[in-house]
Design an enzyme around this catalytic site. Structure first.
Site, PDB file in Angstrom:
ATOM      1  N   GLN A   1      -9.011  10.745   7.046  1.00 46.17           N
ATOM      2  CA  GLN A   1      -7.728  11.458   7.138  1.00 46.17           C
ATOM      3  C   GLN A   1      -7.430  12.176   5.827  1.00 46.17           C
ATOM      4  OE1 GLN A   1      -3.919   9.744   8.839  1.00 46.17           O
ATOM      5  NE2 GLN A   1      -3.546   9.366   6.688  1.00 46.17           N
TER       6      GLN A   1
ATOM      7  N   GLN B   1      -0.671  11.303  17.652  1.00 52.25           N
ATOM      8  CA  GLN B   1      -1.941  10.840  17.069  1.00 52.25           C
ATOM      9  C   GLN B   1      -2.422   9.514  17.657  1.00 52.25           C
ATOM     10  OE1 GLN B   1      -0.167  10.724  13.044  1.00 52.25           O
ATOM     11  NE2 GLN B   1      -1.311   8.843  12.755  1.00 52.25           N
TER      12      GLN B   1
ATOM     13  N   ARG C   1      -0.646  -2.943  10.654  1.00 50.69           N
ATOM     14  CA  ARG C   1      -1.117  -3.683  11.835  1.00 50.69           C
ATOM     15  C   ARG C   1      -1.480  -5.133  11.519  1.00 50.69           C
ATOM     16  NH1 ARG C   1      -3.235   1.573  12.759  1.00 50.69           N
ATOM     17  NH2 ARG C   1      -2.595   2.451  14.760  1.00 50.69           N
TER      18      ARG C   1
ATOM     19  N   GLY D   1       0.847  -1.208   0.000  1.00 46.58           N
ATOM     20  CA  GLY D   1       0.000   0.000   0.000  1.00 46.58           C
ATOM     21  C   GLY D   1       0.872   1.243   0.000  1.00 46.58           C
ATOM     22  N   HIS D   2       1.868   1.280   0.880  1.00 47.27           N
ATOM     23  CA  HIS D   2       2.802   2.412   0.925  1.00 47.27           C
ATOM     24  C   HIS D   2       3.581   2.497  -0.390  1.00 47.27           C
ATOM     25  CE1 HIS D   2       2.658   1.264   5.372  1.00 47.27           C
ATOM     26  NE2 HIS D   2       2.211   2.502   5.380  1.00 47.27           N
TER      27      HIS D   2
ATOM     28  N   ILE E   1      -4.834  -0.663  -1.588  1.00 44.10           N
ATOM     29  CA  ILE E   1      -4.214  -1.908  -2.052  1.00 44.10           C
ATOM     30  C   ILE E   1      -4.616  -3.005  -1.068  1.00 44.10           C
ATOM     31  CG2 ILE E   1      -2.034  -3.060  -2.653  1.00 44.10           C
ATOM     32  CD1 ILE E   1      -2.710  -0.604  -4.441  1.00 44.10           C
TER      33      ILE E   1
HETATM   34  P1  AMP Z   1       0.447   4.765   7.655  1.00 42.53           P
HETATM   35  O1  AMP Z   1       1.875   4.309   7.580  1.00 42.53           O
HETATM   36  O2  AMP Z   1      -0.511   3.710   8.059  1.00 42.53           O
HETATM   37  O3  AMP Z   1       0.302   6.056   8.404  1.00 42.53           O
HETATM   38  O4  AMP Z   1       0.027   5.113   6.167  1.00 42.53           O
HETATM   39  C1  AMP Z   1       0.774   6.004   5.388  1.00 42.53           C
HETATM   40  C2  AMP Z   1       0.035   6.260   4.102  1.00 42.53           C
HETATM   41  O5  AMP Z   1      -0.125   5.039   3.392  1.00 42.53           O
HETATM   42  C3  AMP Z   1      -1.368   6.845   4.300  1.00 42.53           C
HETATM   43  O6  AMP Z   1      -1.621   7.817   3.305  1.00 42.53           O
HETATM   44  C4  AMP Z   1      -2.250   5.630   4.128  1.00 42.53           C
HETATM   45  O7  AMP Z   1      -3.564   5.933   3.703  1.00 42.53           O
HETATM   46  C5  AMP Z   1      -1.495   4.873   3.040  1.00 42.53           C
HETATM   47  N1  AMP Z   1      -1.866   3.458   3.051  1.00 42.53           N
HETATM   48  C6  AMP Z   1      -1.843   2.612   4.125  1.00 42.53           C
HETATM   49  N2  AMP Z   1      -2.330   1.415   3.773  1.00 42.53           N
HETATM   50  C7  AMP Z   1      -2.688   1.500   2.469  1.00 42.53           C
HETATM   51  C8  AMP Z   1      -3.252   0.594   1.531  1.00 42.53           C
HETATM   52  N3  AMP Z   1      -3.595  -0.654   1.866  1.00 42.53           N
HETATM   53  N4  AMP Z   1      -3.474   1.028   0.272  1.00 42.53           N
HETATM   54  C9  AMP Z   1      -3.159   2.298  -0.085  1.00 42.53           C
HETATM   55  N5  AMP Z   1      -2.620   3.207   0.743  1.00 42.53           N
HETATM   56  C10 AMP Z   1      -2.382   2.813   2.000  1.00 42.53           C
END
Ligand code: AMP
Length: 284
Positions: A158, A64, A192, A39-40, A181
């Site tokens: 968010q 947060q 998580r 996803g990232h 993703i």
């Molecule tokens: P986080 O590390 O969870 O704070 O996420 C960092 C960024 O990655 C944020 O913009 C999230 O929305 C995005 N993100 C996290 N998981 C996914 C995913 N499965 N698909 C797309 N973007 C994601």
């Protein structure tokens, strides 16, 4: 050999980008909390396609987290993260410490007005979460000064609040919304997910299945019934549903009729074995 620059100090990163900006380079920014997954990667890859310099930050923002246990248990895999970012050709990684991000303490108000948009869903269930999110995103935007910020639809509320922030800030930075993703069984990828035990990981697939079902049902059934069926679908031993809301995609307010909004999203958060999993689906 492809080089990837790693900055830990705000001033060093700022002076590097100031020079690059003078050369006319555009900057794409993907903020993350690390424990990176595909996803990232999708955000950084999109930035690599669309901008001259792609920077990814890894910073687990303490302000947060309303639940300090969640903060201490947040997975940290920095070595692996750096390898992954290097393998896709990321130009710059920003790895600041808490003191570097909050040199004058963690209690400074962010000053944004989110109106009703932060009231429901995550705003109602995580005390102070969006204040902490706004604080860190504002600080990161002031440090990086990107032309584009890449964020995932996975964190729907968010993403919408960051759009409001950009409108209220003196900036030309544009938000690029990136799709969710998913794993093969439909579970939205999340840092998580690695904390789920084997059994919970299997049942976690029901979250996206419920959302897909809601999307189908919304075409013909009243939203009240769609929501009731979704809650029934998530009534699984070991699941605790924080919320399942059907909202106007722009105002983020819960709606009663499908026709009431131009675009409609179903958002849910479920706790499984104490692990909070978010997901959502655009219904129209
Ligand atoms: P986080 O590390 O969870 O704070 O996420 C960092 C960024 O990655 C944020 O913009 C999230 O929305 C995005 N993100 C996290 N998981 C996914 C995913 N499965 N698909 C797309 N973007 C994601």
């Amino acid at each position: 050999m492809i080089y990837m620059l790693i900055f830990k100090k705000v001033e060093q990163l700022k002076s590097y980008f100031a020079k690059e900006r003078k050369k006319g380079k555009t900057i794409g920014f993907s903020p993350t909390m690390g424990a990176l997954h595909q996803g990232h990667v999708s955000l950084v890859k999109r930035s690599l396609e669309e901008t001259d310099l792609s920077v990814c930050s890894i910073f687990v923002n303490p302000t947060q987290f309303d639940d300090k246990k969640d903060l201490t248990k947040y997975p940290k895999t920095t070595g692996q993260d750096l390898d992954l970012l290097h393998s896709i050709g990321t130009d710059v990684v920003f790895l600041p410490t808490v003191d570097e991000i909050y040199p004058v303490g963690q209690n400074e108000p962010h000053g944004f007005n989110f109106g009703e948009m932060a009231k429901h869903m995550e705003g109602a269930h995580r005390d102070g979460h969006f204040d902490g999110m706004a604080q860190v995103v504002k600080r990161l935007l002031e440090i990086v000064e990107p032309d584009f910020i890449y964020m995932g639809q996975k964190d729907y509320q968010q993403q919408a609040l960051v759009k409001v922030m950009l409108e209220q800030m003196d900036t030309n930075c544009q938000l690029v919304r990136c799709p969710i993703i998913r794993e093969v069984d439909g579970l939205a990828m999340s840092s998580r997910n690695v904390r789920l035990n084997k059994e919970d990981r299997i049942t976690a697939g029901s979250i996206s299945a419920t959302l897909r079902n809601a999307k189908e049902e919304a075409k013909s059934l009243p939203l009240k019934t769609v929501k009731a069926n979704a809650l029934k679908g998530l009534d699984i031993p070991g699941f605790s549903v924080d919320y399942f809301e059907i909202i106007d995609a722009f105002s983020l307010q819960p709606i009663a009729e499908f026709e009431q909004a131009e675009s409609v999203v179903a958002c849910t958060t479920v706790r499984i074995g104490g692990i909070r999993l978010l997901d959502n689906m655009i219904l129209k």
